[in-house]
Design a protein around this motif. Sequence first.
Motif, PDB file in Angstrom:
ATOM      1  N   GLN A 153       5.783  -3.961   4.177  1.00 51.18           N
ATOM      2  CA  GLN A 153       6.691  -2.862   4.505  1.00 51.18           C
ATOM      3  C   GLN A 153       5.989  -1.529   4.249  1.00 51.18           C
ATOM      4  N   VAL A 154       5.053  -1.195   5.143  1.00 48.71           N
ATOM      5  CA  VAL A 154       4.276   0.034   5.004  1.00 48.71           C
ATOM      6  C   VAL A 154       4.240   0.730   6.370  1.00 48.71           C
ATOM      7  N   TYR A 155       5.328   1.424   6.709  1.00 47.16           N
ATOM      8  CA  TYR A 155       5.429   2.183   7.953  1.00 47.16           C
ATOM      9  C   TYR A 155       5.120   1.349   9.195  1.00 47.16           C
ATOM     10  N   GLY A 156       5.387   0.065   9.145  1.00 49.60           N
ATOM     11  CA  GLY A 156       5.158  -0.802  10.297  1.00 49.60           C
ATOM     12  C   GLY A 156       3.723  -1.249  10.484  1.00 49.60           C
ATOM     13  N   VAL A 157       2.833  -0.851   9.601  1.00 53.09           N
ATOM     14  CA  VAL A 157       1.410  -1.218   9.707  1.00 53.09           C
ATOM     15  C   VAL A 157       1.267  -2.713   9.402  1.00 53.09           C
ATOM     16  N   GLN A 158       0.505  -3.417  10.213  1.00 47.59           N
ATOM     17  CA  GLN A 158       0.315  -4.856  10.049  1.00 47.59           C
ATOM     18  C   GLN A 158      -1.166  -5.213  10.015  1.00 47.59           C
ATOM     19  N   LEU A 159      -1.509  -6.116   9.132  1.00 49.17           N
ATOM     20  CA  LEU A 159      -2.867  -6.634   9.042  1.00 49.17           C
ATOM     21  C   LEU A 159      -3.239  -7.291  10.368  1.00 49.17           C
ATOM     22  N   TYR A 160      -4.477  -7.166  10.781  1.00 52.06           N
ATOM     23  CA  TYR A 160      -5.064  -7.737  12.001  1.00 52.06           C
ATOM     24  C   TYR A 160      -4.665  -6.996  13.278  1.00 52.06           C
ATOM     25  N   SER A 161      -3.729  -6.058  13.194  1.00 52.25           N
ATOM     26  CA  SER A 161      -3.306  -5.331  14.386  1.00 52.25           C
ATOM     27  C   SER A 161      -4.464  -4.481  14.924  1.00 52.25           C
ATOM     28  N   ASP A 162      -4.456  -4.268  16.239  1.00 53.35           N
ATOM     29  CA  ASP A 162      -5.464  -3.386  16.830  1.00 53.35           C
ATOM     30  C   ASP A 162      -4.870  -2.007  17.126  1.00 53.35           C
ATOM     31  N   ARG A 163      -3.681  -1.744  16.592  1.00 50.84           N
ATOM     32  CA  ARG A 163      -3.052  -0.433  16.805  1.00 50.84           C
ATOM     33  C   ARG A 163      -3.877   0.644  16.116  1.00 50.84           C
ATOM     34  N   ASP A 164      -4.146   1.690  16.852  1.00 52.60           N
ATOM     35  CA  ASP A 164      -5.000   2.777  16.367  1.00 52.60           C
ATOM     36  C   ASP A 164      -4.133   3.895  15.793  1.00 52.60           C
ATOM     37  N   TYR A 165      -3.874   3.833  14.487  1.00 60.36           N
ATOM     38  CA  TYR A 165      -3.033   4.833  13.836  1.00 60.36           C
ATOM     39  C   TYR A 165      -3.837   6.091  13.553  1.00 60.36           C
ATOM     40  N   LYS A 166      -3.539   7.138  14.311  1.00 62.00           N
ATOM     41  CA  LYS A 166      -4.142   8.447  14.037  1.00 62.00           C
ATOM     42  C   LYS A 166      -3.102   9.383  13.425  1.00 62.00           C
ATOM     43  N   GLU A 167      -1.817   9.004  13.591  1.00 65.22           N
ATOM     44  CA  GLU A 167      -0.704   9.771  13.050  1.00 65.22           C
ATOM     45  C   GLU A 167       0.439   8.805  12.757  1.00 65.22           C
ATOM     46  N   PHE A 203       4.448  -7.697  -0.107  1.00 64.79           N
ATOM     47  CA  PHE A 203       4.991  -8.908  -0.741  1.00 64.79           C
ATOM     48  C   PHE A 203       6.051  -8.569  -1.789  1.00 64.79           C
ATOM     49  N   GLY A 204       6.826  -7.511  -1.537  1.00 62.20           N
ATOM     50  CA  GLY A 204       7.890  -7.117  -2.458  1.00 62.20           C
ATOM     51  C   GLY A 204       7.407  -6.347  -3.664  1.00 62.20           C
ATOM     52  N   ILE A 205       6.134  -5.982  -3.685  1.00 62.09           N
ATOM     53  CA  ILE A 205       5.563  -5.240  -4.806  1.00 62.09           C
ATOM     54  C   ILE A 205       5.396  -3.787  -4.388  1.00 62.09           C
ATOM     55  N   SER A 206       6.090  -2.904  -5.106  1.00 64.94           N
ATOM     56  CA  SER A 206       6.084  -1.480  -4.779  1.00 64.94           C
ATOM     57  C   SER A 206       5.460  -0.669  -5.896  1.00 64.94           C
ATOM     58  N   PRO A 207       4.753   0.395  -5.530  1.00 59.67           N
ATOM     59  CA  PRO A 207       4.289   1.316  -6.568  1.00 59.67           C
ATOM     60  C   PRO A 207       5.484   1.839  -7.365  1.00 59.67           C
ATOM     61  N   GLY A 208       5.311   1.887  -8.666  1.00 61.55           N
ATOM     62  CA  GLY A 208       6.370   2.334  -9.561  1.00 61.55           C
ATOM     63  C   GLY A 208       7.038   1.199 -10.309  1.00 61.55           C
ATOM     64  N   MET A 209       7.004  -0.022  -9.750  1.00 66.05           N
ATOM     65  CA  MET A 209       7.637  -1.134 -10.458  1.00 66.05           C
ATOM     66  C   MET A 209       6.750  -1.574 -11.619  1.00 66.05           C
ATOM     67  N   LYS A 210       7.316  -2.249 -12.569  1.00 68.90           N
ATOM     68  CA  LYS A 210       6.583  -2.739 -13.733  1.00 68.90           C
ATOM     69  C   LYS A 210       5.679  -3.899 -13.333  1.00 68.90           C
ATOM     70  N   PHE A 211       4.461  -3.897 -13.835  1.00 69.90           N
ATOM     71  CA  PHE A 211       3.506  -4.958 -13.525  1.00 69.90           C
ATOM     72  C   PHE A 211       4.009  -6.309 -14.004  1.00 69.90           C
TER      73      PHE A 211
END
Length: 166
Positions: A50-64, A111-119
């Motif tokens: 869940q990172v702005y729709g970015v997906q591993l292996y995608s060939d989408r060219d995110y410039k913005e 994988f349900g792990i967000s910055p800010g949560m406890k390790f």
Amino acid sequence: MDEPAMRAGSSCFGVAMNLHKTILLLLLSLLPAGCRSGTIRPETLPSQLQVYGVQLYSDRDYKEISGVAATEEPCLRGYERSFDRLQITIGYDFDRNIRKIATRHPATSLFGISPGMKFTAAGQRILNAGFTPYIPPLAFRNGPYLLTVQVDGGDAIAGVTLETLD
């Protein structure tokens, strides 16, 4: 150095070592649960990232993304685009496919792990996703995937990175 100062210094070191041991013991005690989850299938990745729709292996060219322009830097395995205001970085391989997603934004998750949560709370989620300790206590592996967490001075996650090892 006087005796009280020596005791204070050794006390801080002792607390850090105890925290490190506690985290490692927690992860090792949870290891059997993580081992049962198996290897991540690529088709299940979209629902777990869940990172702005970015997906591993995608060939989408995110410039913005969301009106935020990227800055691009070369790296050993291709290049990376950073979106500083969004607190994310996307790594591309030489074939222009996404090979790495890193986030420091608390509204995102891998994988349900967000910055800010406890390790200590994230440890169970990491293992439930099928990752096993790779370079304890902060790097985990599941097949070709490496999940790395960055922890602040305490127990809070400062950032999460998912990348491919192939």
